[in-house]
Design an enzyme around this catalytic site. Sequence first.
Site, PDB file in Angstrom:
ATOM      1  CD  GLU A  71      47.241  25.267  44.768  1.00 36.02           C
ATOM      2  OE1 GLU A  71      46.506  25.289  43.777  1.00 36.02           O
ATOM      3  OE2 GLU A  71      47.902  24.255  45.088  1.00 36.02           O
ATOM      4  CE  LYS A 113      54.206  39.743  41.485  1.00 35.99           C
ATOM      5  NZ  LYS A 113      53.218  39.283  42.442  1.00 35.99           N
ATOM      6  CB  THR A 129      43.593  30.973  52.148  1.00 31.59           C
ATOM      7  OG1 THR A 129      44.440  30.113  51.396  1.00 31.59           O
ATOM      8  CG2 THR A 129      43.174  30.308  53.449  1.00 31.59           C
ATOM      9  CG  ASP A 182      49.460  41.106  39.659  1.00 28.29           C
ATOM     10  OD1 ASP A 182      49.528  40.025  40.265  1.00 28.29           O
ATOM     11  OD2 ASP A 182      49.533  42.222  40.246  1.00 28.29           O
ATOM     12  CE  LYS A 206      47.266  34.587  54.089  1.00 32.05           C
ATOM     13  NZ  LYS A 206      46.051  33.880  53.755  1.00 32.05           N
ATOM     14  CG  LEU A 212      50.899  26.280  45.602  1.00 30.79           C
ATOM     15  CD1 LEU A 212      51.913  27.196  46.243  1.00 30.79           C
ATOM     16  CD2 LEU A 212      50.749  26.601  44.139  1.00 30.79           C
ATOM     17  CG  ASN A 216      47.686  26.338  55.748  1.00 36.38           C
ATOM     18  OD1 ASN A 216      48.236  25.353  55.244  1.00 36.38           O
ATOM     19  ND2 ASN A 216      47.654  27.502  55.130  1.00 36.38           N
ATOM     20  NE  ARG A 254      54.449  36.920  50.780  1.00 40.78           N
ATOM     21  CZ  ARG A 254      53.479  36.548  49.933  1.00 40.78           C
ATOM     22  NH1 ARG A 254      52.438  37.330  49.772  1.00 40.78           N
ATOM     23  NH2 ARG A 254      53.565  35.432  49.268  1.00 40.78           N
ATOM     24  CB  CYS A 310      50.211  30.394  54.175  1.00 44.05           C
ATOM     25  SG  CYS A 310      50.071  30.938  52.468  1.00 44.05           S
TER      26      CYS A 310
HETATM   27  N1  LIG Z   1      51.843  31.474  48.923  1.00 48.69           N
HETATM   28  C1  LIG Z   1      51.455  30.264  49.225  1.00 48.69           C
HETATM   29  O1  LIG Z   1      52.270  29.364  49.478  1.00 48.69           O
HETATM   30  C2  LIG Z   1      49.994  29.922  49.256  1.00 48.69           C
HETATM   31  C3  LIG Z   1      49.610  28.570  49.292  1.00 48.69           C
HETATM   32  C4  LIG Z   1      48.250  28.268  49.323  1.00 48.69           C
HETATM   33  C5  LIG Z   1      47.305  29.272  49.343  1.00 48.69           C
HETATM   34  N2  LIG Z   1      47.717  30.591  49.342  1.00 48.69           N
HETATM   35  C6  LIG Z   1      46.681  31.620  49.325  1.00 48.69           C
HETATM   36  O2  LIG Z   1      46.541  32.083  47.990  1.00 48.69           O
HETATM   37  C7  LIG Z   1      46.277  33.487  47.957  1.00 48.69           C
HETATM   38  C8  LIG Z   1      47.353  34.196  47.153  1.00 48.69           C
HETATM   39  O3  LIG Z   1      48.585  34.020  47.828  1.00 48.69           O
HETATM   40  P1  LIG Z   1      49.969  34.430  47.140  1.00 48.69           P
HETATM   41  O4  LIG Z   1      51.039  34.020  48.077  1.00 48.69           O
HETATM   42  O5  LIG Z   1      49.979  33.949  45.757  1.00 48.69           O
HETATM   43  O6  LIG Z   1      49.825  36.020  47.153  1.00 48.69           O
HETATM   44  P2  LIG Z   1      50.807  37.086  46.515  1.00 48.69           P
HETATM   45  O7  LIG Z   1      50.808  38.249  47.414  1.00 48.69           O
HETATM   46  O8  LIG Z   1      52.108  36.442  46.159  1.00 48.69           O
HETATM   47  O9  LIG Z   1      50.112  37.457  45.122  1.00 48.69           O
HETATM   48  C9  LIG Z   1      48.907  38.129  45.026  1.00 48.69           C
HETATM   49  C10 LIG Z   1      48.904  38.891  43.711  1.00 48.69           C
HETATM   50  O10 LIG Z   1      47.614  39.441  43.500  1.00 48.69           O
HETATM   51  C11 LIG Z   1      47.791  40.719  42.913  1.00 48.69           C
HETATM   52  N3  LIG Z   1      46.583  41.516  43.119  1.00 48.69           N
HETATM   53  C12 LIG Z   1      46.099  42.023  44.287  1.00 48.69           C
HETATM   54  N4  LIG Z   1      44.964  42.702  44.054  1.00 48.69           N
HETATM   55  C13 LIG Z   1      44.724  42.641  42.719  1.00 48.69           C
HETATM   56  C14 LIG Z   1      43.704  43.150  41.879  1.00 48.69           C
HETATM   57  N5  LIG Z   1      42.709  43.881  42.374  1.00 48.69           N
HETATM   58  N6  LIG Z   1      43.776  42.891  40.560  1.00 48.69           N
HETATM   59  C15 LIG Z   1      44.792  42.174  40.047  1.00 48.69           C
HETATM   60  N7  LIG Z   1      45.782  41.648  40.803  1.00 48.69           N
HETATM   61  C16 LIG Z   1      45.751  41.882  42.121  1.00 48.69           C
HETATM   62  C17 LIG Z   1      49.017  41.280  43.589  1.00 48.69           C
HETATM   63  O11 LIG Z   1      49.597  42.332  42.837  1.00 48.69           O
HETATM   64  C18 LIG Z   1      49.890  40.039  43.673  1.00 48.69           C
HETATM   65  O12 LIG Z   1      50.733  39.931  42.540  1.00 48.69           O
HETATM   66  C19 LIG Z   1      46.196  33.928  49.413  1.00 48.69           C
HETATM   67  O13 LIG Z   1      44.870  33.863  49.836  1.00 48.69           O
HETATM   68  C20 LIG Z   1      47.017  32.863  50.144  1.00 48.69           C
HETATM   69  O14 LIG Z   1      46.621  32.700  51.474  1.00 48.69           O
HETATM   70  C21 LIG Z   1      49.038  30.930  49.292  1.00 48.69           C
END
Ligand SMILES: NC(=O)c1ccc[n+]([C@@H]2O[C@H](COP(=O)([O-])OP(=O)(O)OC[C@H]3O[C@@H](n4cnc5c(N)ncnc54)[C@H](O)[C@@H]3O)[C@@H](O)[C@H]2O)c1
Length: 461
Positions: A152, A36, A122, A31, A264, A154, A209, A329, A261
Amino acid sequence: MKRIAVIGTGYVGLVTGTCFAELGNSVICVDNNERKIEMLRAGTAPFHEPQLAELIARNLRAGRLSFSTDLAAAVRAAEIVFIAVDTPTSEDGRADLSAVRAVAASIGNALDRPKVVVSKSTAPMETGELIASLIAENSTDHHHVAVVSNPEFLREGSAVADFMQPDRIVLGTNDRAAEAIMRELYRPLNAPIVVTDIRTSKMIKYAANAFLATKISFMNEIANICDVAGVDVETVQRGIGLDHRIGTQSMRPGIGFGGSCLPKDLQALEKIAAGRQYEASLLSAVAGVNRRQIGRTCDKVAAALDGSVTGKTVAVLGLAFKPDTDDVRGAPALLLIERLLSAGASVRAHDPVALEAVRAQFGDRIVACERMYDALRGSDALVLATEWNEYKTVDFARVKTLMRGDAVIDGRNLFDPAAVVAAGLSYTGIGRRKAAATEVEPQPPREQVEPQPPREHTRAS
Ligand SMILES: NC(=O)c1ccc[n+]([C@@H]2O[C@H](COP(=O)([O-])OP(=O)(O)OC[C@H]3O[C@@H](n4cnc5c(N)ncnc54)[C@H](O)[C@@H]3O)[C@@H](O)[C@H]2O)c1
């Protein structure tokens, strides 16, 4: 055993990396948020997710899991690189791919041999091509990179269990060797695997979704009609849910869906359609019903308080966007609080784990209480916004002694209306009949009151 790098240690990336380590792989989670990574190295999970902290600790100890801010080193050490960064809504409503672009370019820079690069974020259909071209543009040696899309599914709050026991795995790729690697990686989960091209796999995620959001807005719409028609939505829900074609999951009415999610992704899909000259009117309606649900909830609070919330104190229970997470969020509870504050109410609030995030957003505009019963002290109304388990056993006799008023607005139909009323409080649910009315004056079946004309007759008139 595979060597894996996961870029982005959010809800998806951290769960993915930790679970793959638990399955015996060697995983580096990366990250760009140093704080973190420091927390994770110290064995502390940066957010609340059941089972996750134990799995992180165990796999750190076993040496299968490590954390780093050094993307290039992690990419070089890996044969499979997952991209799991955020894709938030941009100003025009489309998915903002800047983090995906930045990571793809960095992977290109670090490329030292052929790899499989897996997009878990996504994102729209063309993201596979975008990732491939950014990697190619930024690498000097032009090693073969197979891009796979692996959306994903989850759910926060049960993310580890969902990852370990998925309903299905979706793989989008035309590269047979990469498909074989991914099948092997997921083999221990023993789940059905749907293999398709990248564009279709991206659409599967958006469609899933959008469908879940539609179910929730559908039930909210039915609950709202039940409210005005004096019909009990719980019975309607059971009556339709027993039909296997309909089912019972994601069918609970409430104050609306939120989170990072569903809203968005619904909006992004609408934009994907609009960009191709198709007006996705069902999706707009789903979003519209959801937006209105917060307003309806505020109206219910006002109605229970003799018409206005101005000058009243409202206790809001449950602030995270769903139970078992500290993620706020897009949480409907926070939208509700904003509305209550702007209508002149004072807000006292409680959540079992999300208070820190809520304090960061509202500061001293609300009173954030560590203990649920403290939030109720001196309040005129109690609003349940998120259905945490601990709220299932609220002692309403105690609530009655703490509150100044008596209004209970159950935004998730969690409480037993009879228990609320028995404690001397008033109950308002979402599409539920008022408990007092049901107990004191049961309504005769509708046919006895207003006989309906035969169907043919109605049609002819
Ligand atoms: N949260 C969910 O329940 C869920 C479920 C399915 C799919 N998704 C999808 O998965 C993706 C991630 O979602 P999330 O909720 O885990 O996001 P999140 O915001 O919790 O985590 C994203 C992470 O990526 C890091 N990051 C951003 N840019 C970076 C870079 N250039 N280099 C390294 N790290 C970087 C951020 O610091 C952050 O820790 C999204 O596209 C979301 O739509 C989320």
